[in-house]
Design a protein around this motif. Sequence first.
Motif, mmCIF file in Angstrom:
data_model
loop_
_atom_site.group_PDB
_atom_site.id
_atom_site.type_symbol
_atom_site.label_atom_id
_atom_site.label_comp_id
_atom_site.label_asym_id
_atom_site.label_seq_id
_atom_site.Cartn_x
_atom_site.Cartn_y
_atom_site.Cartn_z
ATOM 1 N N LYS A 25 -1.577 9.693 2.193
ATOM 2 C CA LYS A 25 -2.574 9.709 3.258
ATOM 3 C C LYS A 25 -2.515 8.398 4.040
ATOM 4 O O LYS A 25 -2.493 7.320 3.451
ATOM 5 N N ILE A 26 -2.500 8.499 5.355
ATOM 6 C CA ILE A 26 -2.526 7.328 6.233
ATOM 7 C C ILE A 26 -3.865 7.336 6.977
ATOM 8 O O ILE A 26 -4.024 8.060 7.977
ATOM 9 N N PRO A 27 -4.853 6.579 6.512
ATOM 10 C CA PRO A 27 -6.157 6.574 7.189
ATOM 11 C C PRO A 27 -6.100 5.825 8.514
ATOM 12 O O PRO A 27 -5.264 4.934 8.716
ATOM 13 N N ASP A 28 -7.003 6.180 9.404
ATOM 14 C CA ASP A 28 -7.045 5.513 10.708
ATOM 15 C C ASP A 28 -7.300 4.013 10.564
ATOM 16 O O ASP A 28 -6.867 3.220 11.407
ATOM 17 N N SER A 29 -7.984 3.628 9.492
ATOM 18 C CA SER A 29 -8.313 2.214 9.294
ATOM 19 C C SER A 29 -7.090 1.370 8.961
ATOM 20 O O SER A 29 -7.164 0.142 8.969
ATOM 21 N N MET A 30 -5.961 2.015 8.704
ATOM 22 C CA MET A 30 -4.764 1.289 8.295
ATOM 23 C C MET A 30 -4.036 0.655 9.477
ATOM 24 O O MET A 30 -3.233 -0.267 9.303
ATOM 25 N N ALA B 66 0.833 -1.202 0.000
ATOM 26 C CA ALA B 66 0.000 0.000 0.000
ATOM 27 C C ALA B 66 0.870 1.255 0.000
ATOM 28 O O ALA B 66 0.585 2.227 -0.721
ATOM 29 N N MET B 67 1.942 1.247 0.797
ATOM 30 C CA MET B 67 2.842 2.395 0.806
ATOM 31 C C MET B 67 3.564 2.542 -0.524
ATOM 32 O O MET B 67 3.811 3.646 -0.996
ATOM 33 N N CYS B 68 3.900 1.417 -1.160
ATOM 34 C CA CYS B 68 4.540 1.450 -2.474
ATOM 35 C C CYS B 68 3.622 2.121 -3.495
ATOM 36 O O CYS B 68 4.038 3.009 -4.243
ATOM 37 N N ALA B 69 2.361 1.706 -3.524
ATOM 38 C CA ALA B 69 1.401 2.296 -4.460
ATOM 39 C C ALA B 69 1.236 3.784 -4.195
ATOM 40 O O ALA B 69 1.148 4.600 -5.127
ATOM 41 N N ALA B 70 1.195 4.174 -2.921
ATOM 42 C CA ALA B 70 1.020 5.582 -2.579
ATOM 43 C C ALA B 70 2.221 6.416 -3.017
ATOM 44 O O ALA B 70 2.062 7.532 -3.523
ATOM 45 N N VAL B 71 3.438 5.889 -2.817
ATOM 46 C CA VAL B 71 4.643 6.602 -3.240
ATOM 47 C C VAL B 71 4.642 6.791 -4.754
ATOM 48 O O VAL B 71 4.880 7.895 -5.268
ATOM 49 N N GLY C 273 -6.334 6.930 -0.984
ATOM 50 C CA GLY C 273 -6.389 7.747 -2.187
ATOM 51 C C GLY C 273 -5.821 7.083 -3.417
ATOM 52 O O GLY C 273 -5.700 7.741 -4.466
ATOM 53 N N ILE C 274 -5.476 5.800 -3.335
ATOM 54 C CA ILE C 274 -5.001 5.096 -4.520
ATOM 55 C C ILE C 274 -6.173 4.993 -5.499
ATOM 56 O O ILE C 274 -7.256 4.526 -5.147
ATOM 57 N N GLN C 275 -5.967 5.410 -6.724
ATOM 58 C CA GLN C 275 -7.082 5.597 -7.654
ATOM 59 C C GLN C 275 -7.534 4.313 -8.331
ATOM 60 O O GLN C 275 -8.720 4.153 -8.621
ATOM 61 N N VAL D 188 -0.829 4.158 -11.439
ATOM 62 C CA VAL D 188 -0.622 2.980 -10.603
ATOM 63 C C VAL D 188 -1.864 2.105 -10.595
ATOM 64 O O VAL D 188 -2.987 2.597 -10.410
ATOM 65 N N TYR D 189 -1.643 0.809 -10.772
ATOM 66 C CA TYR D 189 -2.700 -0.190 -10.588
ATOM 67 C C TYR D 189 -2.278 -1.082 -9.422
ATOM 68 O O TYR D 189 -1.253 -1.759 -9.484
ATOM 69 N N ALA D 190 -3.072 -1.041 -8.357
ATOM 70 C CA ALA D 190 -2.754 -1.771 -7.131
ATOM 71 C C ALA D 190 -3.743 -2.917 -6.965
ATOM 72 O O ALA D 190 -4.955 -2.697 -7.008
ATOM 73 N N VAL D 191 -3.228 -4.140 -6.768
ATOM 74 C CA VAL D 191 -4.117 -5.304 -6.700
ATOM 75 C C VAL D 191 -3.847 -6.122 -5.440
ATOM 76 O O VAL D 191 -2.716 -6.223 -4.960
ATOM 77 N N ASP D 192 -4.934 -6.698 -4.917
ATOM 78 C CA ASP D 192 -4.870 -7.594 -3.769
ATOM 79 C C ASP D 192 -6.190 -8.353 -3.731
ATOM 80 O O ASP D 192 -7.254 -7.753 -3.965
ATOM 81 N N PRO D 193 -6.180 -9.657 -3.447
ATOM 82 C CA PRO D 193 -7.435 -10.409 -3.405
ATOM 83 C C PRO D 193 -8.329 -10.038 -2.227
ATOM 84 O O PRO D 193 -9.528 -10.343 -2.240
ATOM 85 N N SER D 194 -7.779 -9.380 -1.191
ATOM 86 C CA SER D 194 -8.554 -9.036 -0.006
ATOM 87 C C SER D 194 -9.370 -7.766 -0.228
ATOM 88 O O SER D 194 -8.803 -6.687 -0.489
ATOM 89 N N ALA D 195 -10.693 -7.867 -0.088
ATOM 90 C CA ALA D 195 -11.553 -6.693 -0.213
ATOM 91 C C ALA D 195 -11.254 -5.665 0.871
ATOM 92 O O ALA D 195 -11.349 -4.449 0.636
ATOM 93 N N MET D 196 -10.867 -6.131 2.063
ATOM 94 C CA MET D 196 -10.559 -5.209 3.153
ATOM 95 C C MET D 196 -9.289 -4.411 2.852
ATOM 96 O O MET D 196 -9.230 -3.199 3.088
ATOM 97 N N ARG D 197 -8.286 -5.079 2.320
ATOM 98 C CA ARG D 197 -7.066 -4.352 1.963
ATOM 99 C C ARG D 197 -7.321 -3.392 0.812
ATOM 100 O O ARG D 197 -6.779 -2.283 0.780
#
Length: 331
Positions: A288-293, A148-153, A178-180, A161-170
């Motif tokens: 951005k570092i959301p509280d949910s992180m 997540a930090m990599c995608a944000a940077v 703010g990753i688009q 940037v295309y960021a992928v993960d099988p977890s819906a929560m992640r």
Amino acid sequence: MTDYRVTFTGQCRAELIAHAFDPTPGPGELVGENLFSLISTGSERGGYTQKFPDDSYPMETGSSSMARVLAVGEGVTGFRPGDLFYHSEHHTRYVRLNAGDAIAAPAGAPPEKVLFGRYAAVSMTSVYQMKAKPADTVAVTGQGMVGAMCAAVLQAFGFRVYAVDPSAMRQAVSREMGIQNVGASLEELNVQQQSCAALLECSGNENALRMALPYLRHGADVYQIGVPWHKASDWSAHELLYQIFYGFLSVHGGWEWSIPRKNDEFHSHSSFSHIASAMEMIAQGKIKIPDSMYELRDPRDCGSIYQEITAPRMSPTSIIFDWSRFREAEQ
């Protein structure tokens, strides 16, 4: 004074151990009081669950903290009591270190949030080495803390940037950052095949790399940033080599410590400079570092906390030891 240190006392055993602490700094030293220390989930899970020789214990753990200066030693400049700083020592109540091993925290920024600059720096080692340039399309697989930090940077630097993960929560946390472009796969995100200039693989799962290869353009860079702790498939080496050869791909280890720890006259990029830069980007709102992180937890509960992270955590992505809770309990 009495210090307390999070300590592995055996395989799958963590305790908070008391130690005597001398609060008098030596020449060139800082003495600080830790406010927050962030668990490096993958590395510390590995150290917690692995069986080491008996004489390896007790074993202190931790690698990234934010502290407040209590005292400075002779010859120290740039720090004074009350200042906040980052350091790479263990999970402890108090810390003494050489002032040159501390990084001043950006003024006015929440210390528990800028602490994540340490994990942005993990992938920045690779980002600064890859051939892709801002506005190019890049893929990031895995949206744990490092991914997540990599995608944000990358997004802050101007990449598509295309960021992928099988977890819906992640995925949800990455969107809050703010990753688009976030989804379960590059296919789901309708990424064109052979369009990505680089792949930054942050999951440590070979299946993520395998599924991303068709989306890399000729001559693309692949950086294996996530540690492949466990085998996850029977994917053949021949298939991988075939795609590397005919895709004209360059494959790199993404080990963050492949660059100097600090700048010198021949190196303008270093681990410390990357951490400082990332903390500034967080303070400025570019990342951005959301509280949910993250979740703030009491260090006195370290035994149960490490038990929790033996199973892969989807949400929150990170756990931070909140040493203020310990201080309040002392009072």
